[in-house]
Write a protein that holds these residues in place. Structure first.
Motif, short mmCIF file in Angstrom:
data_model
loop_
_atom_site.label_atom_id
_atom_site.label_comp_id
_atom_site.label_asym_id
_atom_site.label_seq_id
_atom_site.Cartn_x
_atom_site.Cartn_y
_atom_site.Cartn_z
N CYS A 46 6.45 0.64 -9.22
CA CYS A 46 5.57 -0.26 -8.46
C CYS A 46 5.89 -1.72 -8.80
O CYS A 46 5.94 -2.07 -9.98
N TRP A 48 3.98 -4.23 -8.51
CA TRP A 48 2.78 -4.91 -9.00
C TRP A 48 2.38 -4.33 -10.34
O TRP A 48 2.36 -5.02 -11.35
N ASN A 49 2.05 -3.05 -10.35
CA ASN A 49 1.81 -2.31 -11.59
C ASN A 49 0.70 -2.88 -12.46
O ASN A 49 0.76 -2.75 -13.68
N ARG A 50 -0.29 -3.52 -11.85
CA ARG A 50 -1.35 -4.13 -12.66
C ARG A 50 -2.76 -3.71 -12.25
O ARG A 50 -3.72 -4.28 -12.76
N CYS A 51 -2.92 -2.81 -11.31
CA CYS A 51 -4.26 -2.41 -10.90
C CYS A 51 -4.97 -1.72 -12.08
O CYS A 51 -4.39 -0.85 -12.72
N PHE A 53 -7.24 0.45 -12.48
CA PHE A 53 -7.58 1.88 -12.47
C PHE A 53 -6.34 2.77 -12.51
O PHE A 53 -6.44 3.99 -12.58
N CYS A 54 -5.14 2.18 -12.42
CA CYS A 54 -3.92 2.96 -12.16
C CYS A 54 -2.98 2.95 -13.36
O CYS A 54 -2.66 1.89 -13.89
N TYR A 57 2.54 4.20 -12.97
CA TYR A 57 3.88 3.68 -13.28
C TYR A 57 3.87 2.82 -14.54
O TYR A 57 4.75 1.99 -14.74
N ALA A 134 5.92 3.28 -4.71
CA ALA A 134 4.61 2.71 -4.40
C ALA A 134 4.61 1.70 -3.26
O ALA A 134 3.55 1.41 -2.71
N ARG A 166 1.83 -1.90 -0.16
CA ARG A 166 0.74 -2.74 -0.70
C ARG A 166 0.29 -3.74 0.36
O ARG A 166 1.09 -4.21 1.18
N GLU A 194 -8.62 0.34 -1.58
CA GLU A 194 -9.60 0.49 -2.67
C GLU A 194 -10.95 -0.09 -2.28
O GLU A 194 -11.95 0.58 -2.33
N LYS A 206 -6.30 -6.14 -8.25
CA LYS A 206 -5.54 -5.48 -7.18
C LYS A 206 -4.40 -6.37 -6.68
O LYS A 206 -3.43 -5.88 -6.09
#
Ligand code: SF4
Length: 400
Positions: A46, A48-51, A53-54, A57, A134, A166, A194, A206
């Motif tokens: 991903c 972004w990879n900073r959400c 809740f996730c 990755y 992603a 995204r 979301e 997000k």
């Protein structure tokens, strides 16, 4: 002696086969609705990879794959499909993917995973492809067109090609881009919305806003590419629960996506949200509060022809499914029916649903079901230190 790639292959063919690629890369996830799709990885991980809740990755670096690599994977999938067909001829099944061929391929531990993936894909019809990981729209439109064209040329039977995207990236492409992608075969984009609340989106990091979603989503819809948005009931926490629901309804109403799928919150171990909970910065809503949020969302979406879907086990009420506006009252009635149960019965319903004993309110009302759940509850409460709530929570950990 046969090598692990040699299933059903005559000796005379070995030299050619050994030179063919029979494996290809696959990423970790795809939407449940793409369970029957061939997975073609066009980017890794991903960007972004900073959400909050996730953790899917976490620790993995994003990269774009070259067009040559992606095309080589598509070709490898074709080689595997051809090998499976040859196997079918060799065992007398006329080149068809019969149950015998499927069983042989799926249960042969010596074969590369690609054989299992392609066999199951062909068994599902062989006509859908999902582009991983992603956010495939990180590739230029020109590159994506090349990929789509190659897939369609290699597998002429493919009718549906879909991908994750995204919101921020979504709005970076034009209606003309999406129109060209649709003409080349892109049929649907899955987008993790979301929430439609900017405060919630900021809280969960997000990296996109409600307006990003609206701007990007409208372009996709205008170009005629099917759009599926994912809303996460519960992600506003107790504090922003109502705002989350109302703003999510507003954004859906502004976009009119083909689909909205609910994915109720589960606080995953490998996520920032766990820390937020432990530090008292986030209070997850209860099951019932999430059901009330869904009610508010369904009630307040207006002016659209969207289909709502609850096709994930984390959603308590899977019967909340239908097309707006005609099914709105029925979906609200399902929710109200559940909420009208006593406190004790709602817990029994949760136990039955999470434990797999029931799927909905009709099952709950079948003769003898409630009594059996009550007996199970008494046993759980006598044996489980944390009681029934703890037990139900523990069951949910198996779903993620
Ligand atoms: S954009 Fe998607 S994959 Fe990436 S961190 Fe957020 S939820 Fe996870």
């Amino acid at each position: 002696m046969m090598s692990k790639h040699d299933v059903g292959i005559h000796n005379a063919e070995k030299k050619t086969i050994m030179n063919q690629a029979l494996t290809f890369e696959q990423g970790p996830i795809r939407p449940p609705s793409e369970a029957g799709s061939l997975l073609i990885r066009v980017t890794r991980n991903c960007p972004w990879n900073r959400c909050a809740f996730c953790g899917t990755y976490r620790g993995q670096k994003f990269s774009r794959r070259s067009i040559e690599e992606i095309k080589a994977d598509v070709d490898a999938a074709k080689n595997v499909a051809d090998r499976i067909k040859e196997l079918s001829w060799q065992i007398g099944d006329g080149g068809d993917l019969t149950q015998r061929v499927l069983t042989q391929v799926v249960h042969d531990a010596g074969l590369p995973d690609a054989f299992r993936s392609v066999a199951l894909w062909l068994a599902s019809g062989g006509d859908t492809v999902f582009l991983q990981d992603a956010n495939s729209l990180m590739l230029s439109t020109e590159s994506l067109l090349q990929v789509l064209n190659h897939i369609r040329k290699t597998f002429p039977r493919v009718e549906r090609i879909t991908s994750y995207a995204r919101a921020r990236t979504l709005k970076g492409k034009s209606v003309e881009d999406y129109t060209a992608l649709k003409a080349a075969g892109l049929t649907r984009l899955h987008v993790g919305m979301e929430s439609g609340s900017d405060r919630v989106l900021k809280m969960i990091n997000k990296g996109s806003t409600a307006q990003d979603l609206i701007d990007g989503g409208r372009k996709v819809v205008q170009a005629g590419v099917s759009l599926c948005l994912y809303i996460m009931p519960g992600i506003g926490g107790v504090e922003l629960s109502r705002e989350h629901a109302l703003e999510s309804a507003r954004v859906v109403s502004a976009i009119n996506p083909d689909y909205v799928r609910f994915r109720s919150l589960y606080v995953r171990r490998r996520s920032d949200l766990v820390d937020m909970v432990q530090e008292g910065r986030f209070e997850p809503p209860s099951e019932d509060e999430m059901v009330r949020e869904i009610r508010t969302i369904v009630e307040n979406i207006s002016g659209v022809t969207t289909t709502l879907v609850s096709d994930h086990i984390l959603n308590l009420l899977e019967e909340v499914e239908g097309k707006l506006p005609e099914d709105k009252e029925r979906m609200l009635a399902v929710i109200d029916d559940y909420l009208s149960l006593s406190d004790d019965d709602r817990l029994l319903f949760q136990l039955g649903r999470r434990g797999g004993a029931i799927r909905g309110m009709d099952d709950f009302r079948l003769p003898g079901v409630r009594a059996r759940l009550e007996a199970a509850r008494l046993q759980i409460e006598s044996e489980t230190p944390g009681g029934l709530q703890e037990y139900i929570h523990a069951i949910k950990t198996r779903f993620v």
